[in-house]
Design a protein around this motif. Structure first.
Motif, PDB file in Angstrom:
ATOM      1  N   VAL A   1       6.288   9.044 -16.949  1.00  0.00           N
ATOM      2  CA  VAL A   1       7.170   7.982 -16.463  1.00  0.00           C
ATOM      3  C   VAL A   1       6.734   7.594 -15.062  1.00  0.00           C
ATOM      4  N   LEU A   2       6.643   6.304 -14.825  1.00  0.00           N
ATOM      5  CA  LEU A   2       6.173   5.759 -13.551  1.00  0.00           C
ATOM      6  C   LEU A   2       7.339   5.078 -12.846  1.00  0.00           C
ATOM      7  N   TYR A   3       7.473   5.314 -11.538  1.00  0.00           N
ATOM      8  CA  TYR A   3       8.518   4.699 -10.724  1.00  0.00           C
ATOM      9  C   TYR A   3       7.860   3.927  -9.580  1.00  0.00           C
ATOM     10  N   ALA A   4       8.266   2.678  -9.388  1.00  0.00           N
ATOM     11  CA  ALA A   4       7.684   1.895  -8.297  1.00  0.00           C
ATOM     12  C   ALA A   4       8.705   0.908  -7.750  1.00  0.00           C
ATOM     13  N   ARG A   5       8.765   0.802  -6.422  1.00  0.00           N
ATOM     14  CA  ARG A   5       9.561  -0.250  -5.781  1.00  0.00           C
ATOM     15  C   ARG A   5       8.683  -1.510  -5.730  1.00  0.00           C
ATOM     16  N   ILE A   6       9.149  -2.581  -6.351  1.00  0.00           N
ATOM     17  CA  ILE A   6       8.441  -3.856  -6.324  1.00  0.00           C
ATOM     18  C   ILE A   6       9.389  -4.889  -5.737  1.00  0.00           C
ATOM     19  N   GLY A   7       9.129  -5.288  -4.497  1.00  0.00           N
ATOM     20  CA  GLY A   7      10.050  -6.190  -3.818  1.00  0.00           C
ATOM     21  C   GLY A   7      11.390  -5.511  -3.638  1.00  0.00           C
ATOM     22  N   ASP A   8      12.453  -6.162  -4.104  1.00  0.00           N
ATOM     23  CA  ASP A   8      13.802  -5.588  -3.976  1.00  0.00           C
ATOM     24  C   ASP A   8      14.291  -4.988  -5.289  1.00  0.00           C
ATOM     25  N   LYS A   9      13.341  -4.577  -6.139  1.00  0.00           N
ATOM     26  CA  LYS A   9      13.704  -4.013  -7.439  1.00  0.00           C
ATOM     27  C   LYS A   9      12.956  -2.699  -7.688  1.00  0.00           C
ATOM     28  N   LEU A  10      13.588  -1.840  -8.487  1.00  0.00           N
ATOM     29  CA  LEU A  10      12.939  -0.627  -8.962  1.00  0.00           C
ATOM     30  C   LEU A  10      12.378  -0.914 -10.347  1.00  0.00           C
TER      31      LEU A  10
ATOM     32  N   ASP B   1       0.867  -1.173   0.000  1.00  0.00           N
ATOM     33  CA  ASP B   1       0.000   0.000   0.000  1.00  0.00           C
ATOM     34  C   ASP B   1       0.907   1.228   0.000  1.00  0.00           C
ATOM     35  N   ALA B   2       1.417   1.560  -1.181  1.00  0.00           N
ATOM     36  CA  ALA B   2       2.472   2.568  -1.279  1.00  0.00           C
ATOM     37  C   ALA B   2       1.947   3.992  -1.352  1.00  0.00           C
ATOM     38  N   GLY B   3       0.698   4.167  -1.796  1.00  0.00           N
ATOM     39  CA  GLY B   3       0.228   5.503  -2.105  1.00  0.00           C
ATOM     40  C   GLY B   3       0.802   5.947  -3.445  1.00  0.00           C
ATOM     41  N   LYS B   4       0.235   6.987  -4.009  1.00  0.00           N
ATOM     42  CA  LYS B   4       0.676   7.445  -5.330  1.00  0.00           C
ATOM     43  C   LYS B   4       0.921   8.945  -5.309  1.00  0.00           C
ATOM     44  N   LEU B   5       2.082   9.345  -5.790  1.00  0.00           N
ATOM     45  CA  LEU B   5       2.454  10.752  -5.877  1.00  0.00           C
ATOM     46  C   LEU B   5       2.649  11.107  -7.348  1.00  0.00           C
ATOM     47  N   VAL B   6       1.855  12.043  -7.839  1.00  0.00           N
ATOM     48  CA  VAL B   6       2.007  12.546  -9.206  1.00  0.00           C
ATOM     49  C   VAL B   6       2.747  13.872  -9.113  1.00  0.00           C
TER      50      VAL B   6
ATOM     51  N   ALA C   1      -1.817   1.163  -4.653  1.00  0.00           N
ATOM     52  CA  ALA C   1      -0.865   0.106  -4.326  1.00  0.00           C
ATOM     53  C   ALA C   1       0.061  -0.175  -5.494  1.00  0.00           C
ATOM     54  N   VAL C   2       1.127  -0.913  -5.204  1.00  0.00           N
ATOM     55  CA  VAL C   2       2.002  -1.459  -6.240  1.00  0.00           C
ATOM     56  C   VAL C   2       2.203  -2.941  -5.945  1.00  0.00           C
ATOM     57  N   ALA C   3       2.458  -3.711  -6.999  1.00  0.00           N
ATOM     58  CA  ALA C   3       2.666  -5.149  -6.836  1.00  0.00           C
ATOM     59  C   ALA C   3       3.304  -5.699  -8.104  1.00  0.00           C
ATOM     60  N   ASP C   4       3.739  -6.942  -8.029  1.00  0.00           N
ATOM     61  CA  ASP C   4       4.357  -7.631  -9.162  1.00  0.00           C
ATOM     62  C   ASP C   4       3.267  -8.382  -9.918  1.00  0.00           C
TER      63      ASP C   4
END
Length: 411
Positions: free
Chosen positions: A296-305, A136-141, A191-194
């Motif tokens: 351009v979208l940036y997200a941390r997914i697990g241990d990867k950007l 549950d990362a939230g989203k910042l534009v 949220a973000v997810a794989d």
């Protein structure tokens, strides 16, 4: 018990199969790749953006698109094809580039987004969130233009309004970009997810479902039909038959529907993603970040950007354009220079099956036993569970939770 073949083993096909199995149908999934989730579901941006949706077609977009096309690193690249489908799609897209149409589509997608959020919540019992790195990362534009930022901030219900300094303070990955930003708008609950991991986890649960008949690997060449309806799917290895069929095969749905005279308004919007490992001393984003002007979208997914971007209108071409990739990489290094180990970047490209309006097509066709769940564009992961819920309800003859105007086939 009715037998159903779902054509497509991406996130939309797999969720369709799950909801239909739960509804009491016997379900088989046909997928051309050796592994599910290998197409547009594989390396996408990973955002589950339920409350922030922005249809591509909007007032002012045609002028912006013309400007972007002359920028080597711009969000849009266009290559003319000797294919009338490209031009039909573009004409329809231009017809949707009106503020009133955009508002109507946005309202409909927000309803679908809320349904999808609730449906994903129901699925947590079966597919635990940790199985696919859900956060549950939230989203910042973030906005670079002060005019665009002030316009967005003035909209009702925009979210939390942050200055450039607040953006950098609350999301340290943006520290280097602070002088370039006008500000940002933050929304919690996103949220973000794989997505690929989600597909694998859901496929594993499907295999255990008593109503699931299994996966069939094969290339669907065309649908067969007579006066009674669809009679089978012709594969490279033979014929597959059932009582009913669900088309959820991404951009391949376009050619399969063509084989029975249904013209789906789909076009493959090619997108790129970059993935890099996050080291212990890297400053990777905790919040999901979207760079509004650069798309351009940036997200941390697990241990990867994961970085996702670009709309390339180049047909069904999955080749990596070195200039586009290099341009995106430079932008990423400039915006978040310390977010990951960029020396180990991996590049992926996928074809997002989009409609001119950005709204998916869900439900019935002129054939009594052919159903659709297609056209989700870049929001397949976001809308997959809600779309599957709507599809299963429609096939059972149930009243939908909201009007499906704008989400059904118009032939």
């Amino acid at each position: 018990m009715q037998q159903i073949i779902v054509i497509g083993g991406g996130v939309v096909g797999l969720t369709s199969a799950w909801w239909l199995a739960q509804a009491g149908y016997r379900v088989t999934v046909l997928e051309r790749a050796a592994q599910v989730g290998s197409g547009a579901s594989y390396g996408n941006g990973g955002q589950l953006s339920y409350r922030y949706v922005s249809p591509l077609a909007d007032q002012g977009v045609p002028l912006k698109a013309l400007q972007w096309m002359f920028q080597e690193t711009g969000p849009l690249h266009f290559r003319p094809e000797a294919d009338l489908r490209q031009y039909r799609w573009l004409l329809s897209f231009l017809a949707h580039c009106r503020a009133d149409v955009n508002r109507k589509t946005t309202a409909k997608l927000l309803e679908l987004g809320e349904l999808s959020r609730q449906a994903m919540k129901q699925l947590e019992v079966t597919v635990p969130l940790e199985d696919f790195d859900w956060r549950d990362a939230g989203k910042l534009v973030v906005y670079r233009s002060r005019d665009l930022f002030q316009k967005a901030a003035g909209k009702a219900g925009a979210g939390e309004i942050w200055s450039a300094a607040e953006c950098a303070a609350r999301e340290p990955a943006l520290a280097a970009a602070e002088p370039l930003l006008a500000g940002g708008i933050y929304n919690s609950g996103e949220a973000v997810a794989d997505c690929h991991a989600f597909c694998l986890a859901l496929a594993a649960r499907l295999r255990e479902h008593p109503n699931f008949q299994g996966f069939v690997q094969g290339e669907a060449r065309r649908l067969l039909a007579d006066k009674r309806g669809i009679t089978g799917v012709e594969l490279d290895t033979g014929l597959l038959q059932a009582d009913s069929y669900v088309l959820a095969a991404g951009i391949q749905s376009r050619s399969l529907s063509d084989s029975v005279g249904i013209k789906l308004p789909l076009y493959p919007l090619k997108g790129y993603s970059l993935t890099a490992p996050i080291r212990a001393d890297d400053v990777a984003p905790e919040i999901s970040v979207t760079d509004f002007e650069r798309k351009v979208l940036y997200a941390r997914i697990g241990d990867k950007l994961r970085v996702a971007a670009m709309v390339d209108m180049v047909g069904e071409d999955l080749r990596h354009d070195a200039k586009r990739v290099d341009g995106l990489t430079r932008q990423v290094r400039e915006t978040m220079p310390r977010a990951a180990d960029y020396s180990q970047l991996s590049v992926w490209a996928g074809l997002r099956p989009a409609t001119p309006s950005s709204a998916p097509i869900i439900g019935a066709t002129p054939y009594r036993n052919l159903w659709l769940n297609v056209g989700h564009g870049p929001l397949g992961f976001t809308f997959a569970c809600g779309s599957a819920s709507l599809l299963a309800g429609a096939m059972r003859g149930e009243a939908p939770p909201f009007s499906l105007d704008g989400l059904t086939l118009r032939n």
